[in-house]
Design a protein around this motif. Sequence first.
Motif, PDB file in Angstrom:
ATOM      1  N   ARG A 111       0.808  -1.214   0.000  1.00  0.00           N
ATOM      2  CA  ARG A 111       0.000   0.000   0.000  1.00  0.00           C
ATOM      3  C   ARG A 111       0.841   1.263   0.000  1.00  0.00           C
ATOM      4  NH1 ARG A 111      -4.943  -1.639   4.169  1.00  0.00           N
ATOM      5  NH2 ARG A 111      -5.889  -3.196   2.781  1.00  0.00           N
ATOM      6  N   THR A 162       3.212   3.331 -11.127  1.00  0.00           N
ATOM      7  CA  THR A 162       2.747   2.069 -10.551  1.00  0.00           C
ATOM      8  C   THR A 162       1.708   1.426 -11.460  1.00  0.00           C
ATOM      9  OG1 THR A 162       1.055   3.164  -9.218  1.00  0.00           O
ATOM     10  CG2 THR A 162       3.203   2.831  -8.201  1.00  0.00           C
ATOM     11  N   LEU A 163       1.760   0.094 -11.526  1.00  0.00           N
ATOM     12  CA  LEU A 163       0.821  -0.681 -12.328  1.00  0.00           C
ATOM     13  C   LEU A 163       0.095  -1.673 -11.427  1.00  0.00           C
ATOM     14  CD1 LEU A 163       3.089  -1.603 -15.398  1.00  0.00           C
ATOM     15  CD2 LEU A 163       1.586   0.383 -15.157  1.00  0.00           C
ATOM     16  N   ARG A 164      -1.082  -2.086 -11.851  1.00  0.00           N
ATOM     17  CA  ARG A 164      -1.806  -3.122 -11.129  1.00  0.00           C
ATOM     18  C   ARG A 164      -1.109  -4.467 -11.311  1.00  0.00           C
ATOM     19  NH1 ARG A 164      -6.819  -1.538  -9.339  1.00  0.00           N
ATOM     20  NH2 ARG A 164      -7.579   0.479 -10.129  1.00  0.00           N
ATOM     21  N   GLU A 165      -1.561  -5.446 -10.554  1.00  0.00           N
ATOM     22  CA  GLU A 165      -0.881  -6.733 -10.481  1.00  0.00           C
ATOM     23  C   GLU A 165      -0.692  -7.393 -11.842  1.00  0.00           C
ATOM     24  OE1 GLU A 165      -1.254 -10.990  -8.072  1.00  0.00           O
ATOM     25  OE2 GLU A 165      -2.638  -9.333  -7.649  1.00  0.00           O
ATOM     26  N   GLY A 205      -0.014  -5.982 -14.610  1.00  0.00           N
ATOM     27  CA  GLY A 205       0.838  -5.189 -15.486  1.00  0.00           C
ATOM     28  C   GLY A 205       2.179  -5.841 -15.769  1.00  0.00           C
ATOM     29  N   VAL A 232       5.213  -2.920 -10.533  1.00  0.00           N
ATOM     30  CA  VAL A 232       3.977  -3.694 -10.543  1.00  0.00           C
ATOM     31  C   VAL A 232       3.690  -4.166  -9.129  1.00  0.00           C
ATOM     32  CG1 VAL A 232       2.789  -5.726 -11.433  1.00  0.00           C
ATOM     33  CG2 VAL A 232       4.327  -4.452 -12.922  1.00  0.00           C
ATOM     34  N   ARG A 233       2.482  -3.912  -8.652  1.00  0.00           N
ATOM     35  CA  ARG A 233       2.131  -4.282  -7.272  1.00  0.00           C
ATOM     36  C   ARG A 233       1.705  -5.754  -7.202  1.00  0.00           C
ATOM     37  NH1 ARG A 233       0.990   0.276  -3.841  1.00  0.00           N
ATOM     38  NH2 ARG A 233       1.095   2.250  -4.950  1.00  0.00           N
ATOM     39  N   ARG A 234       2.673  -6.632  -7.345  1.00  0.00           N
ATOM     40  CA  ARG A 234       2.425  -8.072  -7.234  1.00  0.00           C
ATOM     41  C   ARG A 234       2.776  -8.549  -5.820  1.00  0.00           C
ATOM     42  NH1 ARG A 234       4.906 -11.296 -12.354  1.00  0.00           N
ATOM     43  NH2 ARG A 234       3.995 -13.002 -11.136  1.00  0.00           N
TER      44      ARG A 234
END
Length: 247
Positions: free
Chosen positions: A12, A25-28, A30, A51-53
């Motif tokens: 977060r 930032t990219l979503r998971e 991405g 990428v927020r993985r």
Amino acid sequence: MPVNVPRPDDLRREPVLPPGFSLVTLREAGDAFAHAQAIAAEAGAATLVWVRRFDIVEFAVVLEPDAVLGEARLAHYLAMNALADALAVHCPPERPVLFRWPDALIYDHGLIGGGRLAWPQDCGEGDVPDWLVFGAMLRATTMAPFALGQTGVGMAEEGFEEVDAVDLIESFARHLMLGVTHWQSDGPKAVARRWLDRLDKVVGIRHGIEANGDLIATSQSGAERRSLVDALGRADWLDRDSGGPKL
């Protein structure tokens, strides 16, 4: 022993990057490496795409070299040094962090991640590229205990306690800036020599890096030249089906 699986809260907060960096930032779902290439010309140097993985620490950074492409590719070794330094800062003590040429990162003899390098397709070897993109992946967790035949490892299973993607990205950015300073003062050859210090070596073989980044492996049988461009194109550490480091 329970596995320290990354928590949603870990992703977060955003990385606090050194001055001059900008964060995307990219979503998971991405792809940091592809996205950084798509925006590199417009976004410019020190743009970092993350990428927020939860399972993989995945990011890419845009570089703007001032050397012709043949020499500028040595920035791959610069960025790999920064990636290894970031991991070493946070890993349990006395565990080796090594390279497998030219782009795989080995932690305690298991594959934990790697790096990729891209440049404009229309750039000739003797031309200065408008940009380079270095993409990195580190496995945060395998999501399961170690299995028979598995050669990959994850940070959670290897005892990286209280470490998340943001910590590693912040550390990478700082080490990258330090590496750039050393490049400017000592030249790219010094960067390549530092990379060689971490190479997972074979007894009886001496290694060197050529001016264009190729590896020379010399033994009693003679010298073998390995192409950096060809090896980067293969990215042997990457599982293209899963989109992460091979297990």
